[in-house]
Design a protein around this motif. Sequence first.
Motif, PDB file in Angstrom:
ATOM      1  N   ILE A 232       0.824  -1.199   0.000  1.00 37.28           N
ATOM      2  CA  ILE A 232       0.000   0.000   0.000  1.00 37.28           C
ATOM      3  C   ILE A 232       0.864   1.257   0.000  1.00 37.28           C
ATOM      4  CG2 ILE A 232      -1.913   1.177   1.138  1.00 37.28           C
ATOM      5  CD1 ILE A 232      -2.513  -1.654   0.017  1.00 37.28           C
ATOM      6  N   GLY A 233       1.953   1.237   0.776  1.00 38.75           N
ATOM      7  CA  GLY A 233       2.863   2.374   0.762  1.00 38.75           C
ATOM      8  C   GLY A 233       3.509   2.590  -0.595  1.00 38.75           C
ATOM      9  N   LEU A 234       3.918   1.507  -1.257  1.00 40.16           N
ATOM     10  CA  LEU A 234       4.502   1.629  -2.591  1.00 40.16           C
ATOM     11  C   LEU A 234       3.464   2.070  -3.613  1.00 40.16           C
ATOM     12  CD1 LEU A 234       6.916  -1.416  -2.533  1.00 40.16           C
ATOM     13  CD2 LEU A 234       7.583   0.966  -2.886  1.00 40.16           C
TER      14      LEU A 234
ATOM     15  N   ASP B  96      -1.582  -2.519  -7.967  1.00 44.25           N
ATOM     16  CA  ASP B  96      -2.180  -1.191  -8.086  1.00 44.25           C
ATOM     17  C   ASP B  96      -2.093  -0.705  -9.535  1.00 44.25           C
ATOM     18  OD1 ASP B  96      -3.006   1.530  -6.943  1.00 44.25           O
ATOM     19  OD2 ASP B  96      -1.090   1.988  -7.928  1.00 44.25           O
ATOM     20  N   LYS B  97      -3.144  -0.057 -10.011  1.00 44.21           N
ATOM     21  CA  LYS B  97      -3.210   0.351 -11.423  1.00 44.21           C
ATOM     22  C   LYS B  97      -2.137   1.363 -11.792  1.00 44.21           C
ATOM     23  CE  LYS B  97      -8.174  -0.589 -11.799  1.00 44.21           C
ATOM     24  NZ  LYS B  97      -9.526   0.007 -11.977  1.00 44.21           N
ATOM     25  N   ALA B  98      -1.914   2.351 -10.934  1.00 41.69           N
ATOM     26  CA  ALA B  98      -0.870   3.334 -11.230  1.00 41.69           C
ATOM     27  C   ALA B  98       0.506   2.681 -11.223  1.00 41.69           C
ATOM     28  CB  ALA B  98      -0.920   4.472 -10.215  1.00 41.69           C
ATOM     29  N   ALA B  99       0.715   1.747 -10.285  1.00 45.70           N
ATOM     30  CA  ALA B  99       1.987   1.033 -10.239  1.00 45.70           C
ATOM     31  C   ALA B  99       2.211   0.223 -11.509  1.00 45.70           C
ATOM     32  CB  ALA B  99       2.020   0.114  -9.016  1.00 45.70           C
TER      33      ALA B  99
ATOM     34  N   ILE C 252       0.832   9.970   4.950  1.00 50.56           N
ATOM     35  CA  ILE C 252       0.038   8.764   4.673  1.00 50.56           C
ATOM     36  C   ILE C 252       0.660   7.627   5.467  1.00 50.56           C
ATOM     37  CG2 ILE C 252      -0.694   7.118   2.907  1.00 50.56           C
ATOM     38  CD1 ILE C 252      -0.512   9.386   0.855  1.00 50.56           C
ATOM     39  N   ASP C 253      -0.055   7.161   6.478  1.00 52.72           N
ATOM     40  CA  ASP C 253       0.431   6.073   7.322  1.00 52.72           C
ATOM     41  C   ASP C 253      -0.043   4.749   6.739  1.00 52.72           C
ATOM     42  OD1 ASP C 253       1.088   4.230   9.252  1.00 52.72           O
ATOM     43  OD2 ASP C 253       0.058   5.233  10.898  1.00 52.72           O
ATOM     44  N   ALA C 254       0.877   4.036   6.105  1.00 49.94           N
ATOM     45  CA  ALA C 254       0.593   2.719   5.528  1.00 49.94           C
ATOM     46  C   ALA C 254       1.438   1.668   6.227  1.00 49.94           C
ATOM     47  CB  ALA C 254       0.881   2.729   4.028  1.00 49.94           C
TER      48      ALA C 254
ATOM     49  N   VAL D 126      -4.087   4.404   5.987  1.00 58.24           N
ATOM     50  CA  VAL D 126      -4.616   3.616   4.876  1.00 58.24           C
ATOM     51  C   VAL D 126      -4.183   2.165   5.017  1.00 58.24           C
ATOM     52  CG1 VAL D 126      -4.634   5.594   3.289  1.00 58.24           C
ATOM     53  CG2 VAL D 126      -2.598   4.142   3.447  1.00 58.24           C
ATOM     54  N   GLY D 127      -4.744   1.306   4.170  1.00 62.49           N
ATOM     55  CA  GLY D 127      -4.359  -0.093   4.173  1.00 62.49           C
ATOM     56  C   GLY D 127      -4.925  -0.830   5.373  1.00 62.49           C
TER      57      GLY D 127
END
Length: 461
Positions: free
Chosen positions: A27-29, A72-75, A162-164, A378-379
């Motif tokens: 999630i962080g990546l 992930d789609k952007a990844a 963003i805390d993942a 998140v996550g």
Amino acid sequence: MDIFELEETTMKNIEVKPVAIIGAGPIGLAAAANLAERGQSFILLEAGSQVGHNISDWGHVRLFSPWHYNVDKAAVRLLTKYGWSAPSPDDLPTGQVFLEQYLQPLANLPEIKSQIILNAKVIAISRKDTDKMKSKQRENNLFVIYTEVEGTMQRFEAKAVIDASGTWGHSNPLYASGIWTNEEQSLSEHIYYGIPNIQGKDKERYRGKSIAVVGGGHSALNTLLDLAQLKDTDSGVKIMWIMRKISVEDAYGGEENDQLEARGELGSRIHQLVNSEKIQVVTPFRIQKLSRSGEKMTISGENNEGSQDLHGIDEIIVNTGSRPDFTFLRELRLSIDQATESIETLAPLIDPNVHSCGTVRPHGERELRHTEKDFYIVGMKSYGRAPTFLMATGYEQIRSVVAYLAGDYETALKVELELPETGVCSIGAAPRTGGQSEDDCSKEGCQSIKVITPPKSTCCS
């Protein structure tokens, strides 16, 4: 300089600062990939020595969900630009394969690699020069992330956080009360939290041993299957399964009637092992005390008839779930549900006391907001102690949050989540105060997600 010029200067200083991401797991990546795609600056702080550090602990475990739910789609768009060959979308990777074929290539992309700081343990986050009590101009102050990097304190300033960081490594204890005790911690050499690699590096630890598995979820089922396989070649292995469920049948799930074929198969296989008496079941049993006499441990607790002691145990494997760590967030104003320890707005959707659907209504930036502006959890950590998180849910959270931080508010509000339906709503659960009942779920919540039947699999994500 008057007050208006000062505020304008402050805002300009904030805008040039990066977004700080805590945790370089999937999630962080994904957050890094989405920010990079939108041209937003960021830093990615990872406590471990490599990206996906925690995944190496369960690299032998196969995911329930196939590849197309795990990326992930952007990844994928970034990876494809550099010639990445995507795995077959319907294959089921192990944790190690997931790490090697997806997370590590993603982390090595030039848009991301230079922004990753490894061995960086976050110990506190606050507003700059502003403690939790102070409200005036709070939202105009930068975040400061206090971090131990290679044993040295370093501070990083950020315009958003963003805390993942997830919940891995923060297991729930054995005790039914949910409390950690010195008794349990003193016996840590004989207790494993998670799914050990029983067919690999941990095999010798469990040979010829009497082993208690604590927990009634899918992690426990997978642990039991691995132990049963070891028992096939080692008659000295004894397996005890301890749960708080009313009956062992409650752990089998729908079996052949389950909407997830793999989960149904998992329950059926455990059912067969119990019927064949390869596994001794102790349920309902609420653990009250743990002690050691000589080389053996005793688990003491309560059943429906009263007190009971379980003697002669060599090893304990704990599969009781995990919980989030908020200790480094004490100076931030969080919006956390008191029961689930999830994001407050998510709690009515995921509280297992009242919501047994495996699916969760789509949600994004708006539901993930805290009182502390521009701070997001998140996550898996966003779900607190609730057990139903899927990676695809986290990717959608990230897409929405990053869109919002980039000023694309319309895109942030859109829902783009597609999930498999992972369960059947139970009947008769009491509604959560101010929340949603199971009947609401069956009529509204579950149907708001496009349901996709996943292929057969052997574990969970």
